[in-house]
Design a protein around this motif. Structure first.
Motif, PDB file in Angstrom:
ATOM      1  N   THR A  51       7.151  -0.673  -7.589  1.00 35.14           N
ATOM      2  CA  THR A  51       5.772  -0.959  -7.205  1.00 35.14           C
ATOM      3  C   THR A  51       5.675  -1.641  -5.848  1.00 35.14           C
ATOM      4  OG1 THR A  51       5.856  -3.070  -8.399  1.00 35.14           O
ATOM      5  CG2 THR A  51       5.064  -1.154  -9.608  1.00 35.14           C
ATOM      6  N   HIS A  52       6.609  -2.542  -5.539  1.00 33.68           N
ATOM      7  CA  HIS A  52       6.520  -3.300  -4.302  1.00 33.68           C
ATOM      8  C   HIS A  52       6.740  -2.409  -3.082  1.00 33.68           C
ATOM      9  CE1 HIS A  52       8.060  -6.121  -7.478  1.00 33.68           C
ATOM     10  NE2 HIS A  52       6.873  -6.626  -7.189  1.00 33.68           N
ATOM     11  N   GLN A  53       7.767  -1.566  -3.141  1.00 29.57           N
ATOM     12  CA  GLN A  53       8.046  -0.677  -2.020  1.00 29.57           C
ATOM     13  C   GLN A  53       6.924   0.333  -1.834  1.00 29.57           C
ATOM     14  OE1 GLN A  53      10.838  -1.086   0.083  1.00 29.57           O
ATOM     15  NE2 GLN A  53       9.436   0.181   1.326  1.00 29.57           N
ATOM     16  N   ARG A  54       6.352   0.785  -2.929  1.00 27.39           N
ATOM     17  CA  ARG A  54       5.261   1.757  -2.841  1.00 27.39           C
ATOM     18  C   ARG A  54       4.033   1.139  -2.173  1.00 27.39           C
ATOM     19  NH1 ARG A  54       5.149   3.325  -8.995  1.00 27.39           N
ATOM     20  NH2 ARG A  54       3.336   4.635  -8.477  1.00 27.39           N
ATOM     21  N   ALA A  55       3.774  -0.120  -2.457  1.00 28.83           N
ATOM     22  CA  ALA A  55       2.642  -0.795  -1.822  1.00 28.83           C
ATOM     23  C   ALA A  55       2.889  -0.978  -0.328  1.00 28.83           C
ATOM     24  CB  ALA A  55       2.394  -2.144  -2.491  1.00 28.83           C
ATOM     25  N   ILE A  56       4.138  -1.336   0.037  1.00 24.69           N
ATOM     26  CA  ILE A  56       4.488  -1.500   1.455  1.00 24.69           C
ATOM     27  C   ILE A  56       4.384  -0.159   2.184  1.00 24.69           C
ATOM     28  CG2 ILE A  56       6.372  -2.022   3.038  1.00 24.69           C
ATOM     29  CD1 ILE A  56       7.330  -4.112   0.949  1.00 24.69           C
ATOM     30  N   ASP A  57       4.949   0.889   1.580  1.00 25.49           N
ATOM     31  CA  ASP A  57       4.945   2.207   2.205  1.00 25.49           C
ATOM     32  C   ASP A  57       3.525   2.743   2.399  1.00 25.49           C
ATOM     33  OD1 ASP A  57       7.687   2.122   2.242  1.00 25.49           O
ATOM     34  OD2 ASP A  57       7.950   3.415   0.485  1.00 25.49           O
ATOM     35  N   LEU A 112      -3.020  -2.876 -10.804  1.00 26.35           N
ATOM     36  CA  LEU A 112      -3.396  -1.664 -11.522  1.00 26.35           C
ATOM     37  C   LEU A 112      -4.860  -1.326 -11.269  1.00 26.35           C
ATOM     38  CD1 LEU A 112      -1.584  -2.395 -14.918  1.00 26.35           C
ATOM     39  CD2 LEU A 112      -0.917  -0.705 -13.203  1.00 26.35           C
ATOM     40  N   PRO A 113      -5.221  -0.047 -11.209  1.00 26.39           N
ATOM     41  CA  PRO A 113      -4.411   1.115 -11.612  1.00 26.39           C
ATOM     42  C   PRO A 113      -3.450   1.635 -10.548  1.00 26.39           C
ATOM     43  CG  PRO A 113      -6.592   1.828 -10.986  1.00 26.39           C
ATOM     44  CD  PRO A 113      -6.616   0.332 -10.918  1.00 26.39           C
ATOM     45  N   LYS A 114      -3.285   0.915  -9.437  1.00 25.79           N
ATOM     46  CA  LYS A 114      -2.300   1.345  -8.438  1.00 25.79           C
ATOM     47  C   LYS A 114      -0.880   1.160  -8.958  1.00 25.79           C
ATOM     48  CE  LYS A 114      -4.592   0.665  -3.959  1.00 25.79           C
ATOM     49  NZ  LYS A 114      -4.476  -0.017  -2.655  1.00 25.79           N
ATOM     50  N   THR A 152      -3.867 -10.960  -9.925  1.00 25.37           N
ATOM     51  CA  THR A 152      -3.722 -11.867  -8.793  1.00 25.37           C
ATOM     52  C   THR A 152      -3.235 -11.058  -7.590  1.00 25.37           C
ATOM     53  OG1 THR A 152      -3.158 -13.777 -10.176  1.00 25.37           O
ATOM     54  CG2 THR A 152      -2.548 -13.883  -7.856  1.00 25.37           C
ATOM     55  N   PRO A 153      -4.026 -10.978  -6.513  1.00 23.08           N
ATOM     56  CA  PRO A 153      -3.546 -10.286  -5.307  1.00 23.08           C
ATOM     57  C   PRO A 153      -2.595 -11.177  -4.517  1.00 23.08           C
ATOM     58  CG  PRO A 153      -5.798 -11.063  -5.013  1.00 23.08           C
ATOM     59  CD  PRO A 153      -5.430 -11.408  -6.417  1.00 23.08           C
ATOM     60  N   VAL A 154      -1.605 -10.562  -3.909  1.00 24.08           N
ATOM     61  CA  VAL A 154      -0.622 -11.268  -3.080  1.00 24.08           C
ATOM     62  C   VAL A 154      -0.526 -10.538  -1.743  1.00 24.08           C
ATOM     63  CG1 VAL A 154       1.804 -11.930  -2.852  1.00 24.08           C
ATOM     64  CG2 VAL A 154       0.678 -12.074  -5.088  1.00 24.08           C
ATOM     65  N   ALA A 155      -0.720 -11.252  -0.655  1.00 26.25           N
ATOM     66  CA  ALA A 155      -0.719 -10.626   0.669  1.00 26.25           C
ATOM     67  C   ALA A 155       0.654 -10.063   1.008  1.00 26.25           C
ATOM     68  CB  ALA A 155      -1.147 -11.643   1.721  1.00 26.25           C
ATOM     69  N   ILE A 156       0.643  -8.888   1.630  1.00 26.31           N
ATOM     70  CA  ILE A 156       1.873  -8.298   2.152  1.00 26.31           C
ATOM     71  C   ILE A 156       2.017  -8.764   3.603  1.00 26.31           C
ATOM     72  CG2 ILE A 156       3.074  -6.148   2.717  1.00 26.31           C
ATOM     73  CD1 ILE A 156       1.587  -4.819   0.420  1.00 26.31           C
ATOM     74  N   LEU A 157       3.104  -9.450   3.901  1.00 25.87           N
ATOM     75  CA  LEU A 157       3.313 -10.031   5.219  1.00 25.87           C
ATOM     76  C   LEU A 157       4.035  -9.051   6.143  1.00 25.87           C
ATOM     77  CD1 LEU A 157       4.498 -13.595   4.135  1.00 25.87           C
ATOM     78  CD2 LEU A 157       2.164 -12.789   4.593  1.00 25.87           C
ATOM     79  N   PRO A 158       3.847  -9.185   7.437  1.00 20.74           N
ATOM     80  CA  PRO A 158       4.603  -8.346   8.380  1.00 20.74           C
ATOM     81  C   PRO A 158       6.107  -8.523   8.153  1.00 20.74           C
ATOM     82  CG  PRO A 158       2.838  -9.491   9.520  1.00 20.74           C
ATOM     83  CD  PRO A 158       2.892 -10.073   8.136  1.00 20.74           C
TER      84      PRO A 158
END
Length: 317
Positions: free
Chosen positions: A123-129, A115-117, A155-161
């Motif tokens: 939420t997960h798909q929006r972050a990937i997109d 947040l605020p994102k 807590t940030p979590v890396a988005i993997l390929p």
């Protein structure tokens, strides 16, 4: 010190509730679960909580017509449980403002985004997109606006390929389980932290007319600008281990009267004489309305007459 009593609200399996429940089993955990409530009698998380000895209740899913009655009944059961805080853990209901206001500053939520994102769902798909490098989770104080309260921790979590929404969600859920219990523990004990107490005293003291803050004899103190002091904040001064507020008394025998009535809370501060009294803040369960009254009364003891007159006129209005 007594453990904070938590009511947890869920809608499904309640994995975050389970993380809180098992964290609470540690002897040094500062909270305990006193109720798990769900918006469905069939929520799987209720079975787990009941098996672990936590009182549970599952309400029938409310319709639009009976939504207000649902939240009134839920609020009643939470209060009957003795809970002093509410933790939302996957509770999939938009909360009415009337319900939120009853728990103002005492209700937390965990949300699967930084947040605020990405407030709301997906939420997960929006972050990937969006091509973000990281997604994550946030614990925030609940307000009437959806996912809009002050953020306490993330807590940030890396988005993997090649991540899908599901694969990313699975890793974020692990982070959620770690973050929620840690943040809740810190939140329910914040009033026991000297820095929080000082900030609370500071907020009240500096709201008084012409008040300022300086350091004197190693302690924060508050006074009229270029004038006399009306309060001191002591924290382990000279290694005494005490966290307290020192304020002026308003009557000759008031110090003795207060100490006699509550010797665990009030004391005579060394080197300050009989016209000051110490209020222990490290005993817990502080009445901040009373402390505010003591600060204002102490301020009046040192304020110039002209300033007092202006204050009295303002209060009359």
């Amino acid at each position: 010190m007594a453990k904070a009593k938590i009511a947890v609200l869920i809608s499904g399996r309640g994995s975050n509730m389970a993380a809180l429940l098992y964290a609470a089993k540690a002897d040094d955990c500062p909270f305990e679960l006193v109720l798990v409530a769900a918006d469905s009698p069939d929520a799987p998380g209720l079975t787990l909580a009941a098996a672990e000895g936590v009182p549970v209740i599952g309400f029938p899913k409310p319709t639009a017509k009976d939504k207000s009655q649902f939240f009134e009944a839920l609020d009643l059961r939470i209060r009957e449980s003795g809970a002093t805080y509410v933790a939302l853990a996957g509770f999939m209901r938009i909360l009415p403002a009337s319900f939120v206001s009853g728990w103002d500053g005492r209700m937390l939520n965990i949300h699967p985004s930084l947040l605020p994102k990405y407030k709301g769902l997906d939420t997960h798909q929006r972050a990937i997109d969006a091509g973000d490098s990281h997604a994550g989770c946030s614990v925030h104080i609940v307000t009437a606006e959806l996912d809009d309260g002050p953020v306490l921790a993330q807590t940030p979590v890396a988005i993997l390929p090649g991540d899908s929404a599901d694969s990313l969600a699975a890793r974020i859920l692990i982070a959620e389980h770690q973050l929620y219990s840690r943040t809740l523990a810190a939140f329910v004990t914040r009033e026991q932290q000297p820095e929080w107490m000082l900030n609370r005293v500071r907020e009240i003291a500096l709201a008084l007319p012409q008040a300022d803050e300086v350091i004197s004899h190693g302690m924060p103190c508050f006074g009229i600008e270029k004038g006399k002091k009306f309060a001191w904040f002591t924290r382990d001064h000279h290694g005494d281990g005490v966290v307290a507020l020192l304020v002026k008394t308003t009557a000759p025998d008031e110090q003795a009267t207060l100490i006699e009535a509550d010797p665990d809370r009030y004391y005579r501060p060394a080197y300050f004489g009989t016209d000051w009294v110490g209020i222990r803040l490290d005993r817990g369960a502080n009445d901040w309305n009373h402390i505010g009254d003591r600060l204002r009364a102490s301020w009046r003891q040192v304020a110039p007459k002209k300033l007092l007159g202006l204050m009295d006129i303002a209060e009359d209005f």
